[in-house]
Write a protein that holds these residues in place. Structure first.
Motif, PDB file in Angstrom:
ATOM      1  N   PHE B  85       0.924  -1.109  -0.062  1.00  0.00           N
ATOM      2  CA  PHE B  85       0.070  -0.074  -0.126  1.00  0.00           C
ATOM      3  C   PHE B  85       0.928   1.123   0.187  1.00  0.00           C
ATOM      4  CE2 PHE B  85      -1.915   3.360   2.289  1.00  0.00           C
ATOM      5  CZ  PHE B  85      -2.979   3.869   1.676  1.00  0.00           C
ATOM      6  N   THR B  86       1.816   1.256   0.909  1.00  0.00           N
ATOM      7  CA  THR B  86       2.777   2.546   0.937  1.00  0.00           C
ATOM      8  C   THR B  86       3.565   2.592  -0.272  1.00  0.00           C
ATOM      9  OG1 THR B  86       4.441   1.258   2.304  1.00  0.00           O
ATOM     10  CG2 THR B  86       2.865   2.466   3.329  1.00  0.00           C
ATOM     11  N   ASP B  91       4.285   5.176  -5.372  1.00  0.00           N
ATOM     12  CA  ASP B  91       4.348   5.516  -6.639  1.00  0.00           C
ATOM     13  C   ASP B  91       3.567   6.622  -7.206  1.00  0.00           C
ATOM     14  OD1 ASP B  91       6.207   3.669  -7.206  1.00  0.00           O
ATOM     15  OD2 ASP B  91       4.712   2.197  -7.617  1.00  0.00           O
ATOM     16  N   TRP B  92       2.410   6.841  -6.349  1.00  0.00           N
ATOM     17  CA  TRP B  92       1.302   7.868  -6.684  1.00  0.00           C
ATOM     18  C   TRP B  92       1.940   9.087  -6.781  1.00  0.00           C
ATOM     19  CZ3 TRP B  92      -1.519  11.953  -4.777  1.00  0.00           C
ATOM     20  CH2 TRP B  92      -2.719  12.351  -5.668  1.00  0.00           C
ATOM     21  N   PHE B  93       2.588   9.502  -5.445  1.00  0.00           N
ATOM     22  CA  PHE B  93       3.022  10.637  -5.461  1.00  0.00           C
ATOM     23  C   PHE B  93       4.425  11.101  -6.389  1.00  0.00           C
ATOM     24  CE2 PHE B  93       1.680  10.648  -0.890  1.00  0.00           C
ATOM     25  CZ  PHE B  93       0.881  11.663  -1.028  1.00  0.00           C
ATOM     26  N   GLY B  94       4.938  10.017  -6.657  1.00  0.00           N
ATOM     27  CA  GLY B  94       6.151  10.002  -7.433  1.00  0.00           C
ATOM     28  C   GLY B  94       5.776  10.393  -8.931  1.00  0.00           C
ATOM     29  N   GLY B  95       4.601   9.852  -9.434  1.00  0.00           N
ATOM     30  CA  GLY B  95       4.048  10.105 -10.781  1.00  0.00           C
ATOM     31  C   GLY B  95       3.441  11.582 -10.851  1.00  0.00           C
ATOM     32  N   PRO B 211      13.284   5.010   7.607  1.00  0.00           N
ATOM     33  CA  PRO B 211      11.978   4.218   7.442  1.00  0.00           C
ATOM     34  C   PRO B 211      11.003   4.660   6.286  1.00  0.00           C
ATOM     35  CG  PRO B 211      12.297   5.091   9.614  1.00  0.00           C
ATOM     36  CD  PRO B 211      13.390   5.588   8.849  1.00  0.00           C
ATOM     37  N   ILE B 212      11.437   5.980   6.233  1.00  0.00           N
ATOM     38  CA  ILE B 212      10.469   6.230   4.909  1.00  0.00           C
ATOM     39  C   ILE B 212      11.015   5.658   3.593  1.00  0.00           C
ATOM     40  CG2 ILE B 212       9.977   8.362   3.441  1.00  0.00           C
ATOM     41  CD1 ILE B 212       9.549  10.098   5.852  1.00  0.00           C
ATOM     42  N   ALA B 213      12.367   5.852   3.378  1.00  0.00           N
ATOM     43  CA  ALA B 213      12.998   5.065   2.263  1.00  0.00           C
ATOM     44  C   ALA B 213      12.309   3.579   2.240  1.00  0.00           C
ATOM     45  CB  ALA B 213      14.414   5.497   2.188  1.00  0.00           C
ATOM     46  N   LEU B 214      12.309   2.846   3.424  1.00  0.00           N
ATOM     47  CA  LEU B 214      11.888   1.596   3.526  1.00  0.00           C
ATOM     48  C   LEU B 214      10.557   1.680   2.953  1.00  0.00           C
ATOM     49  CD1 LEU B 214      12.591  -1.071   4.655  1.00  0.00           C
ATOM     50  CD2 LEU B 214      11.910  -0.417   6.785  1.00  0.00           C
ATOM     51  N   PHE B 215       9.615   2.417   3.462  1.00  0.00           N
ATOM     52  CA  PHE B 215       8.206   2.090   3.200  1.00  0.00           C
ATOM     53  C   PHE B 215       7.587   2.845   1.803  1.00  0.00           C
ATOM     54  CE2 PHE B 215       7.969   1.222   7.717  1.00  0.00           C
ATOM     55  CZ  PHE B 215       7.230   0.313   7.754  1.00  0.00           C
ATOM     56  N   PHE B 216       8.490   3.860   1.345  1.00  0.00           N
ATOM     57  CA  PHE B 216       7.938   4.617   0.265  1.00  0.00           C
ATOM     58  C   PHE B 216       8.571   4.616  -0.807  1.00  0.00           C
ATOM     59  CE2 PHE B 216       5.577   6.125   3.868  1.00  0.00           C
ATOM     60  CZ  PHE B 216       4.288   6.284   3.432  1.00  0.00           C
ATOM     61  N   GLY B 217       9.869   3.976  -0.837  1.00  0.00           N
ATOM     62  CA  GLY B 217      11.073   4.065  -1.865  1.00  0.00           C
ATOM     63  C   GLY B 217      11.717   5.434  -1.718  1.00  0.00           C
ATOM     64  N   VAL B 224       8.508  14.075  -0.835  1.00  0.00           N
ATOM     65  CA  VAL B 224       7.179  14.427  -0.516  1.00  0.00           C
ATOM     66  C   VAL B 224       6.593  14.020   0.844  1.00  0.00           C
ATOM     67  CG1 VAL B 224       4.691  14.332  -0.991  1.00  0.00           C
ATOM     68  CG2 VAL B 224       6.232  14.573  -2.933  1.00  0.00           C
ATOM     69  N   ILE B 225       6.863  12.614   1.262  1.00  0.00           N
ATOM     70  CA  ILE B 225       6.354  12.133   2.390  1.00  0.00           C
ATOM     71  C   ILE B 225       7.325  12.771   3.562  1.00  0.00           C
ATOM     72  CG2 ILE B 225       5.974  10.107   3.916  1.00  0.00           C
ATOM     73  CD1 ILE B 225       4.589   9.728   1.607  1.00  0.00           C
ATOM     74  N   CYS B 226       8.312  13.071   3.596  1.00  0.00           N
ATOM     75  CA  CYS B 226       8.937  13.584   4.509  1.00  0.00           C
ATOM     76  C   CYS B 226       9.086  14.844   4.768  1.00  0.00           C
ATOM     77  CB  CYS B 226      10.750  13.005   4.676  1.00  0.00           C
ATOM     78  SG  CYS B 226      11.736  13.901   3.374  1.00  0.00           S
ATOM     79  N   THR B 227       8.552  15.788   3.717  1.00  0.00           N
ATOM     80  CA  THR B 227       8.318  17.069   3.918  1.00  0.00           C
ATOM     81  C   THR B 227       6.711  17.249   4.594  1.00  0.00           C
ATOM     82  OG1 THR B 227       9.360  17.482   1.779  1.00  0.00           O
ATOM     83  CG2 THR B 227       8.049  19.327   2.560  1.00  0.00           C
TER      84      THR B 227
END
Lengths: 312, 687
Positions: B85-86, B91-95, B211-217, B224-227
């Motif tokens: 899911f994450t 991927d969606w944010f990346g897109g 952890p973010i790299a682990l869960f979100f790539g 985007v996620i860490c910001t």
């Protein structure tokens, strides 16, 4: 607005370039993309951009550079975000996790880069010149007081390195009965600054450093001899009392990317050069202030014979 | 001393009031000295015992099990539904970011340039500025955009804006409902939400990068996620406060008209809190921008990348230029959002000629569209032609910096040695060489002295947590650095804050410098500071002081300016000297602001502790950096991050207790530019 329009008209229009790009892409064939991790030291950048430059200019691949620390970069093998780690200094722990057999098999050994990593204890050149006996570890205690700083609590200070590097200095200090305290510089930049300033201001400094590294072109640090490395003397991290071994630097590749094949895979696997080659490119980047792309292009132009060998 | 704290009516100008209105009790500092005296005495007998120090690479079972957790997640990432899911979300944010990049910042192959070139983007941005905030802002926006290109970082700057824009959009979607929850619910929910926000704001970004790299790539999605995580709390806090403080009489009045809760929210509370919500949004944007360099560590696109890249090769000038452009961007967005809220109010009150405005906007809009078309057609209007401004400025900065370090290094080294031997080493000896039970008891006693009973429970919980995560010794060393750093911050804050409050000219000169100090990424000044002080604890402290001082100085200046002119006039009429005026009237009356400044200073310095790990400061900062760098030390890094959070919450709660004892003299809800700090009293709310 009119002036701008006029200024614009002087140039070729974007449409023309777009068509040109399209036809070029059709000719070049399909090399695909290369996701190149860029770990944060200049020597690595030299490797990465030289290979990347050749892949994009001579093979027509699309190269994506990704600035990442080692640990994060390896995580990217499994997700397709990273294809190549071009200079690996030995990460047994990561190999265990990602290599076939013990790990998930997302990464594989891509062969040596031809560079030899020399890790060790170094002092600035002025110090080696003025006190040549300092280059034997047995004499270090004699100078311990001179190495003391506000951080070392009365003992001599030994400057440890960036946390991501392989290091056993605390154990070595303890097991050789040296009157020193390890203070971690925390980053390559911090270590380099410390050595540059120690040389400039003729200060006592001893610390962890390594070759190949562009700093040697600027400040030729002198290596302190520790008890020589023997097979197995670093197996128990708490009992290490010997010098670091020479490390054969190697490439780590995404298994999936290699399986897909293509000219870029071959290029990366064939790529091998020497410490001098790398230091030269690194010097272009850090000393002469070229961008990594320009530095790589310059070296490639000067060394097309070596490049041709990699292209097979 | 205590007498001057009484309300202004007591006449703070008289140093010894004839009658004491409250019963004289033993002053707090006497208690504190007693505790410290006892501490030192026991320390002398027991030092070196039970200090819980770990050797360099020693890990405890807890650290290993945390590492094990990470390894499990990693090993199962192909099958774990949460990670799937994450990853999908990432991927969606990346897109989204990728699409925007191809529109605005990177060549959209086969085009040699992005879909819209610099002229088009600049024109559209200026038009937006014109529409929401008037022509002054439009000019500011246009100039800022041109400066991005002129200094050679056009596409990095666009990337920064894209990441900021996407993150802030998500923050608004997630944050406004949470702000409504915070603003309208009861005590219990408020307490839970506030504590969660505290944790989020104290957590060093380094800790959640891995952890973010682990869960979100990695790459844009991680950025985007860490910001997002970093920028969410200010909006929730400030907007929540705004909603809560809508006057109750207004609500009662409209309630009596029989409105539903939804109507009350949408028709009364939200519109009336609009101004505050915009302040929150402004703070959120600033926070998002300040993540730029940190996000670069996981390959987040934007101006942080060149900053970080330059620093790996010790290129101070090279880091300075993109760092400066981050400041330009921050100033632009800050002024634009502030002006937009004022402009909106003006429009709402009908003080803008709407017809004229529509005509102007339509004409300007056509101009912008033409600019977009042109920038799509001609290379020179799509791509900035290379100017030498950036490299020239970088060279100048390098030269200045070299001269500066050569000239002042002896002075700074002497200063470092003095502070280290007189302040840092003794304090560290006391804190870190005490047996853990002694240090814990002493800290608890001091918490009671300063923070009162309210501070007891949080302090006990945090101390227990620190013990549990097995990095007690490192935490004590870090605490030492934070305390010394805060002391230096407060010295600066009082001296410069008073100067700013008393002289308009000083204020004019200092304030832009402080604004820049708050926005320039800490990485940029790390290397110069390093060259001046070497890889030491002190370097980390100085970096922390540079980071924390602007907020503290502004708070003190603000507090002193708020001292009522009549009181000051009264003091002058009795013939007080300037010195007496400052020490007997202004400082005591601004005491609430001083406490708040100390609180903020402390938490900001603590936030810099991790960065200090990169320049030889050791302790918790090093643990966190180590955990991020070496996969087998992940658990220790996580434990270091948790320790920092616990230290932060503990210190914050003690300070809040202290602040609660002396209520600030001023009305704390008065909206101001630094409103965020005033209301939240917690970490980084002003960024």
């Amino acid at each position: 607005m009119a002036a701008l329009t006029l200024a614009g008209c002087g140039e070729g229009s974007i449409d023309e370039e777009t068509k040109e790009n399209e036809s070029q892409a059709a000719e070049a064939g399909d090399c695909g993309e290369v996701n190149m991790a860029v770990n944060p030291w200049v020597g690595y950048e030299a490797d990465a951009y030289v290979v990347g430059q050749i892949a994009s200019e001579q093979l027509g691949c699309k190269v994506n550079y990704k600035e990442l620390k080692e640990d994060v970069a390896w995580q990217g093998f499994g997700t397709g975000e990273v294809d190549v780690v071009i200079e690996d200094w030995g990460h047994p722990d990561l190999e265990k996790k990602f290599f076939e057999g013990t790990g998930d098999g997302s990464a594989m050994d891509g062969g040596p880069t031809g560079n030899v990593g020399i890790i060790g204890w170094y002092v600035p050149p002025w110090l080696a010149e003025e006190h040549p006996d300092i280059l034997e570890y047995e004499n270090l205690n004699k100078y311990a007081k001179d190495f003391a700083t506000s951080e070392s609590g009365g003992k001599g200070q030994f400057l440890g390195a960036d946390p991501s590097y392989v290091q056993f200095d605390e154990a070595i200090v303890a097991n050789l009965d040296l009157d020193f305290k390890v203070v971690f510089s925390g980053s390559e930049a911090a270590s380099i600054t410390a050595f540059q300033q120690a040389e400039e201001n003729k200060e006592f400094l001893i610390g962890y450093f390594y070759e190949p590294q562009w700093l040697f072109a600027d400040v030729p640090l002198a290596k302190v001899a520790l008890p020589p490395y023997e097979e197995g003397c670093q197996d128990d991290p708490a009992k290490v009392a010997c010098d670091y071994p020479e490390t054969e630097l190697k490439k780590i590749l995404s298994t999936e990317w290699v399986a897909e094949g293509g000219p870029a895979v071959e290029l990366v696997q064939n790529f091998q050069w020497t410490n001098e080659d790398q230091n030269l490119v690194a010097k272009y980047i850090s000393d002469e202030g070229l961008s990594a792309e320009d530095a790589a292009a310059k070296w490639v132009e000067e060394n097309q014979d070596k490049v041709d060998a990699w292209l097979g | 001393m205590t007498a001057t704290l009484a309300p202004p009516a007591a006449g703070p100008r008289s140093p010894e009031p004839p009658e004491t209105r409250e019963r004289r009790t033993v002053p707090r500092w006497v208690w504190a000295l007693g505790v410290i005296g006892l501490w030192v005495a026991v320390w002398a007998l027991t030092k070196g015992q039970d200090t819980l120090a770990l050797a360099g690479r020693e890990n405890t079972d807890l650290h290993d099990s945390l590492t094990g957790f990470r390894d499990d997640v990693l090993a199962n990432r192909d099958t774990n539904p949460v990670i799937q899911f994450t990853y999908g979300l990432g991927d969606w944010f990346g897109g989204v970011v990728d699409w925007l990049q191809r529109m605005l910042s990177i060549p959209d192959f086969p085009r040699p340039v992005p879909q819209v070139g610099w002229l088009g983007i600049t024109a559209v941005a200026a038009w937006v500025g014109l529409a929401v905030a008037g022509w002054r802002i439009a000019i500011l926006v246009a100039l800022s955009f041109v400066s991005f290109g002129a200094f050679g970082f056009w596409s990095d700057a666009m990337d920064s804006l894209i990441v900021t824009f996407v993150s802030v959009a998500v923050v608004v979607v997630v944050g406004i409902p949470l702000a409504v929850l915070l603003g309208t619910s009861g005590r219990a929910t408020t307490a839970v939400v506030t504590t969660m926000l505290d944790v989020l704001q104290t957590l060093p970004a380094f800790v959640y990068l891995a952890p973010i790299a682990l869960f979100f790539g990695i790459g844009p999605s991680a950025a985007v996620i860490c910001t997002l995580i970093y920028a969410l709390p200010p909006l929730i806090r400030i907007a929540g406060h705004g909603i809560r403080t809508v006057s109750s009489t207004t609500i009662e009045a409209t309630d009596s008209a029989g409105q539903t809760r939804w109507q009350r929210l949408t028709k009364v509370q939200l519109p009336m809190a609009r101004r505050t919500i915009v302040v929150g949004l402004n703070q959120t944007i600033m926070a998002a921008l300040s993540m730029a360099t940190i996000a670069a560590l996981v390959n987040g696109p934007g101006l942080g990348l060149p900053v970080y890249r330059a620093l790996t090769r010790n290129d101070v000038g090279g880091a300075f230029v993109p760092g400066l452009l981050i400041v330009v961007m921050a100033v632009m967005l800050d002024r634009a959002t502030t002006a937009a809220s004022e402009y909106g109010e003006k429009t709402a009150r009908g003080r803008v000629d709407l017809r004229l405005r529509r005509i102007v906007l339509a004409v300007a809009g056509i101009g912008a569209l033409v600019a977009v078309y042109l920038s799509r057609t001609y290379s020179s209007l799509a791509e900035f032609r290379e100017l030498s401004w950036g490299p020239q400025l970088a060279d100048a900065v390098d030269r200045f910096f070299e001269w500066f370090t050569d000239t002042f290094r002896d002075v700074t080294q002497a200063f470092k040695d003095a502070i280290s031997s007189l302040l840092l080493n003794p304090l560290q000896a006391l804190l870190s060489e005490s047996p853990w039970w002694l240090a814990a008891a002493a800290i608890l006693a001091l918490a009671v002295v300063f923070g009162g009973v309210r501070a007891v429970v949080p302090t006990v919980l945090c101390l227990a947590g620190l013990l549990f995560v097995d990095l007690w010794h490192d935490a004590m060393v870090t605490l030492t650095m934070v305390l010394v750093g805060t002391l230096l911050v407060m010295v600066l804050a009082v001296v410069l804050g008073v100067a700013m409050a008393r002289s308009r000219r000083t204020d004019l000169v200092l304030r832009p410098l402080l604004d820049a100090g708050q926005t320039i990424p800490p990485f940029v000044y790390l290397i110069p500071v390093l060259a001046l002080f070497g890889p030491t604890r002190f370097t980390a402290i100085v970096a922390g002081v540079v980071y924390a001082a602007p907020v503290a100085i502004k708070l003190v200046a603000d507090g002193i300016q708020g001292v009522s002119p009549t009181t000051l006039e009264a003091a002058r009429s009795t013939g007080s000297t300037t010195w007496q005026e400052i020490t007997k009237v202004q400082l005591p009356m601004a005491r609430g602001s001083l406490v708040l400044a100390a609180n903020q200073g402390l938490l900001y310095v603590l936030a810099m502790v991790v960065i200090g790990g990169l320049v030889g400061a050791g302790a918790l900062g090093y643990d966190v950096v180590l955990g991020f760098a070496r996969s087998e030390e992940w658990g220790k890094g996580a434990a270091g991050g948790i320790s920092i959070v616990l230290l932060g919450i503990m210190l914050d709660r003690i300070m809040r207790g202290a602040a609660g004892k002396d209520r600030p003299v001023r009305d704390p809800a008065q909206p101001s530019r630094w409103a965020g700090v005033r209301w939240t009293g917690s970490l980084r709310a002003t960024r």
